[in-house]
Design a protein around this motif. Structure first.
Motif, PDB file in Angstrom:
ATOM      1  N   THR A   1       5.290 -17.671 145.553  1.00 16.51           N
ATOM      2  CA  THR A   1       3.694 -16.602 144.478  1.00 16.51           C
ATOM      3  C   THR A   1       3.762 -14.729 144.999  1.00 16.51           C
ATOM      4  OG1 THR A   1       2.613 -17.186 146.528  1.00 16.51           O
ATOM      5  CG2 THR A   1       2.656 -18.504 144.198  1.00 16.51           C
ATOM      6  N   ASP A   2       4.408 -14.131 145.958  1.00 14.50           N
ATOM      7  CA  ASP A   2       4.448 -13.320 146.286  1.00 14.50           C
ATOM      8  C   ASP A   2       5.594 -12.203 145.518  1.00 14.50           C
ATOM      9  OD1 ASP A   2       4.739 -10.900 147.171  1.00 14.50           O
ATOM     10  OD2 ASP A   2       4.917 -11.439 149.490  1.00 14.50           O
ATOM     11  N   ARG A   3       5.227 -11.087 143.898  1.00 16.47           N
ATOM     12  CA  ARG A   3       5.087 -10.622 143.339  1.00 16.47           C
ATOM     13  C   ARG A   3       6.519  -9.665 144.313  1.00 16.47           C
ATOM     14  NH1 ARG A   3       2.150  -9.585 137.935  1.00 16.47           N
ATOM     15  NH2 ARG A   3       0.941 -11.343 138.139  1.00 16.47           N
ATOM     16  N   ALA A   4       6.301  -9.439 145.372  1.00 18.75           N
ATOM     17  CA  ALA A   4       7.246  -8.183 146.024  1.00 18.75           C
ATOM     18  C   ALA A   4       8.225  -8.632 146.022  1.00 18.75           C
ATOM     19  CB  ALA A   4       6.656  -7.710 146.889  1.00 18.75           C
ATOM     20  N   GLY A   5       9.110 -10.994 146.495  1.00 14.58           N
ATOM     21  CA  GLY A   5       9.526 -11.501 147.485  1.00 14.58           C
ATOM     22  C   GLY A   5      10.748 -12.172 146.066  1.00 14.58           C
ATOM     23  N   MET A   6       9.787 -11.378 144.536  1.00 12.79           N
ATOM     24  CA  MET A   6      10.648 -12.631 143.361  1.00 12.79           C
ATOM     25  C   MET A   6      11.015 -12.153 142.574  1.00 12.79           C
ATOM     26  SD  MET A   6       7.058 -13.492 140.758  1.00 12.79           S
ATOM     27  CE  MET A   6       8.247 -14.441 140.302  1.00 12.79           C
ATOM     28  N   ALA A   7      12.558 -12.544 141.806  1.00  7.94           N
ATOM     29  CA  ALA A   7      13.174 -11.850 140.790  1.00  7.94           C
ATOM     30  C   ALA A   7      12.629 -11.529 139.577  1.00  7.94           C
ATOM     31  CB  ALA A   7      14.568 -12.806 140.915  1.00  7.94           C
ATOM     32  N   PRO A   8      13.450 -11.053 138.866  1.00  6.50           N
ATOM     33  CA  PRO A   8      14.247 -10.052 139.217  1.00  6.50           C
ATOM     34  C   PRO A   8      13.817  -9.012 140.673  1.00  6.50           C
ATOM     35  CG  PRO A   8      13.351  -9.289 137.353  1.00  6.50           C
ATOM     36  CD  PRO A   8      12.778 -10.435 137.521  1.00  6.50           C
ATOM     37  N   TYR A   9      15.509  -8.579 141.215  1.00  3.30           N
ATOM     38  CA  TYR A   9      15.203  -7.677 142.115  1.00  3.30           C
ATOM     39  C   TYR A   9      15.417  -6.307 141.813  1.00  3.30           C
ATOM     40  CZ  TYR A   9      15.090 -12.486 144.211  1.00  3.30           C
ATOM     41  OH  TYR A   9      14.464 -13.818 145.039  1.00  3.30           O
ATOM     42  N   LYS A  10      14.431  -5.373 142.145  1.00  5.83           N
ATOM     43  CA  LYS A  10      14.588  -4.281 141.845  1.00  5.83           C
ATOM     44  C   LYS A  10      15.852  -3.396 143.056  1.00  5.83           C
ATOM     45  CE  LYS A  10      10.360  -3.360 140.784  1.00  5.83           C
ATOM     46  NZ  LYS A  10      10.049  -3.897 138.963  1.00  5.83           N
TER      47      LYS A  10
ATOM     48  N   VAL B   1      23.574   8.547 124.036  1.00  7.14           N
ATOM     49  CA  VAL B   1      22.998   8.156 122.618  1.00  7.14           C
ATOM     50  C   VAL B   1      21.180   8.649 123.551  1.00  7.14           C
ATOM     51  CG1 VAL B   1      24.700   7.316 122.042  1.00  7.14           C
ATOM     52  CG2 VAL B   1      23.068   5.919 123.164  1.00  7.14           C
ATOM     53  N   GLY B   2      20.580   9.025 124.343  1.00 11.22           N
ATOM     54  CA  GLY B   2      19.558   9.455 124.385  1.00 11.22           C
ATOM     55  C   GLY B   2      18.444   7.957 125.112  1.00 11.22           C
ATOM     56  N   ILE B   3      19.110   6.505 125.427  1.00  9.47           N
ATOM     57  CA  ILE B   3      18.696   5.845 126.333  1.00  9.47           C
ATOM     58  C   ILE B   3      18.226   5.763 127.335  1.00  9.47           C
ATOM     59  CG2 ILE B   3      17.901   3.012 125.615  1.00  9.47           C
ATOM     60  CD1 ILE B   3      19.802   2.542 124.034  1.00  9.47           C
ATOM     61  N   LEU B   4      17.501   6.712 127.480  1.00  6.29           N
ATOM     62  CA  LEU B   4      17.252   6.745 129.030  1.00  6.29           C
ATOM     63  C   LEU B   4      15.743   6.391 129.492  1.00  6.29           C
ATOM     64  CD1 LEU B   4      16.926  10.454 128.210  1.00  6.29           C
ATOM     65  CD2 LEU B   4      18.644   9.365 129.130  1.00  6.29           C
ATOM     66  N   GLU B   5      14.667   5.824 128.679  1.00  8.13           N
ATOM     67  CA  GLU B   5      13.286   5.668 129.566  1.00  8.13           C
ATOM     68  C   GLU B   5      13.520   3.396 129.642  1.00  8.13           C
ATOM     69  OE1 GLU B   5       9.511   6.763 129.053  1.00  8.13           O
ATOM     70  OE2 GLU B   5      11.026   7.976 127.522  1.00  8.13           O
ATOM     71  N   GLY B   6      14.168   2.923 130.695  1.00 10.19           N
ATOM     72  CA  GLY B   6      13.917   0.811 130.877  1.00 10.19           C
ATOM     73  C   GLY B   6      14.553   0.589 131.573  1.00 10.19           C
ATOM     74  N   PHE B   7      14.725  -0.282 131.878  1.00 10.00           N
ATOM     75  CA  PHE B   7      15.521  -1.188 132.651  1.00 10.00           C
ATOM     76  C   PHE B   7      16.490  -2.020 132.432  1.00 10.00           C
ATOM     77  CE2 PHE B   7      11.362  -3.196 132.079  1.00 10.00           C
ATOM     78  CZ  PHE B   7      11.808  -4.771 132.289  1.00 10.00           C
ATOM     79  N   GLN B   8      17.257  -2.681 133.447  1.00  5.58           N
ATOM     80  CA  GLN B   8      18.262  -3.402 132.784  1.00  5.58           C
ATOM     81  C   GLN B   8      17.935  -4.798 134.002  1.00  5.58           C
ATOM     82  OE1 GLN B   8      21.679  -1.304 133.369  1.00  5.58           O
ATOM     83  NE2 GLN B   8      22.415  -1.777 130.401  1.00  5.58           N
ATOM     84  N   TRP B   9      17.635  -5.973 133.267  1.00 10.84           N
ATOM     85  CA  TRP B   9      18.521  -7.104 134.016  1.00 10.84           C
ATOM     86  C   TRP B   9      19.807  -7.538 134.258  1.00 10.84           C
ATOM     87  CZ3 TRP B   9      14.273 -10.635 132.038  1.00 10.84           C
ATOM     88  CH2 TRP B   9      12.700 -10.120 132.546  1.00 10.84           C
ATOM     89  N   LEU B  10      20.395  -7.978 135.642  1.00  6.38           N
ATOM     90  CA  LEU B  10      21.695  -8.184 135.274  1.00  6.38           C
ATOM     91  C   LEU B  10      22.073  -9.420 136.297  1.00  6.38           C
ATOM     92  CD1 LEU B  10      21.706  -4.768 136.371  1.00  6.38           C
ATOM     93  CD2 LEU B  10      24.082  -5.153 135.895  1.00  6.38           C
TER      94      LEU B  10
ATOM     95  N   VAL C   1      18.928  -9.450 139.072  1.00  8.65           N
ATOM     96  CA  VAL C   1      18.939  -8.075 139.311  1.00  8.65           C
ATOM     97  C   VAL C   1      18.519  -7.172 138.366  1.00  8.65           C
ATOM     98  CG1 VAL C   1      20.099  -5.712 141.165  1.00  8.65           C
ATOM     99  CG2 VAL C   1      21.246  -8.194 141.120  1.00  8.65           C
ATOM    100  N   GLU C   2      17.416  -6.835 138.699  1.00 14.10           N
ATOM    101  CA  GLU C   2      17.023  -5.587 138.086  1.00 14.10           C
ATOM    102  C   GLU C   2      16.855  -3.845 138.003  1.00 14.10           C
ATOM    103  OE1 GLU C   2      12.829  -5.875 136.854  1.00 14.10           O
ATOM    104  OE2 GLU C   2      12.116  -3.286 136.941  1.00 14.10           O
ATOM    105  N   ILE C   3      17.680  -3.134 137.612  1.00 17.81           N
ATOM    106  CA  ILE C   3      18.097  -1.291 137.602  1.00 17.81           C
ATOM    107  C   ILE C   3      17.412  -1.038 136.804  1.00 17.81           C
ATOM    108  CG2 ILE C   3      19.923   0.177 138.149  1.00 17.81           C
ATOM    109  CD1 ILE C   3      22.004  -3.081 139.019  1.00 17.81           C
ATOM    110  N   PRO C   4      17.100   1.212 136.702  1.00 14.72           N
ATOM    111  CA  PRO C   4      16.937   1.085 136.218  1.00 14.72           C
ATOM    112  C   PRO C   4      17.069   2.156 135.704  1.00 14.72           C
ATOM    113  CG  PRO C   4      16.232   2.686 137.916  1.00 14.72           C
ATOM    114  CD  PRO C   4      16.858   1.031 138.044  1.00 14.72           C
ATOM    115  N   ILE C   5      17.258   2.393 134.538  1.00 14.43           N
ATOM    116  CA  ILE C   5      18.672   2.485 133.481  1.00 14.43           C
ATOM    117  C   ILE C   5      18.683   4.647 133.988  1.00 14.43           C
ATOM    118  CG2 ILE C   5      19.233   4.242 130.810  1.00 14.43           C
ATOM    119  CD1 ILE C   5      17.669   1.665 129.831  1.00 14.43           C
TER     120      ILE C   5
END
Length: 189
Positions: A21-30, A63-72, A167-171
């Motif tokens: 229930t702790d959002r900071a400790g759950m996937a996706p991991y930043k 190609v200009g895709i700069l704002e967002g994130f990726q789940w790996l 895992v979550e990584i910013p673009i």
């Protein structure tokens, strides 16, 4: 921060000491792309996949895709060498991002002119990335539906149904540093 693999050889779906229930400790991991490279660049096959991932990310930004994130996710973030006796073949990823333009004709041109970014079969062949794209400019109902789908798919192993993390990584990240780390890892091998 990317946690250690659990006894099943996968990222835990949540940090056991913190609970589900702790959002900071759950996937996706930043994490950053550099942290991801440092964590997973321990074999020639993995380094080749990481090079493809970095090239894929570079072209997304081009190609200009700069704002967002990726789940790996996928076997790439597991101990597949032990659990399945083979190296990973690719990295699974979903890019959640805003379009670089609100002009739909221009956006369509970007998509059709860069099928290696938007067609999974082509991204897999070109970059060793089983890559998918969620357009954050679409109606929130579609964004929620896509997020539910990808989280459901990525949070379990396909064959065993084992619950796992991703895992979550910013673009927009320090990809140049990640390239340097990868080159250093390749040189040390």
């Amino acid at each position: 921060m990317i946690p250690e693999l659990n006894q099943s050889g996968v990222l835990p779906p949540f940090i056991p000491d913190q609970g589900p229930t702790d959002r900071a400790g759950m996937a996706p991991y930043k994490a950053t792309i550099s942290e991801f490279v440092l964590r997973y660049a321990h074999s020639p096959e993995r380094r080749a996949i990481l090079r493809g991932l970095l090239e894929y990310r570079k072209k997304l930004r081009k190609v200009g895709i700069l704002e967002g994130f990726q789940w790996l996710d996928g076997s790439f973030v597991e101990n597949v060498e032990i659990s399945r006796g083979r190296p990973p073949a690719d990295v699974d990823l979903v890019t959640f991002a805003f379009r670089p333009t609100n002009d739909l004709d221009q956006w369509q041109g970007i998509v059709t002119g860069n099928t290696d970014l938007f067609l999974p079969s082509k991204s897999k062949a070109q970059y060793q990335c089983d890559a998918y794209f969620v357009d954050l400019n679409t109606h929130p109902i579609h964004v929620v539906s896509n997020t539910r789908y990808w989280f459901g798919l990525f949070s379990h192993q396909r064959d065993s149904y084992l619950w796992k993390g991703m895992v979550e990584i910013p673009i927009a990240c320090e990809d140049d540093n990640a390239f340097e780390i990868l080159e250093r890892e390749e040189g040390d091998a």
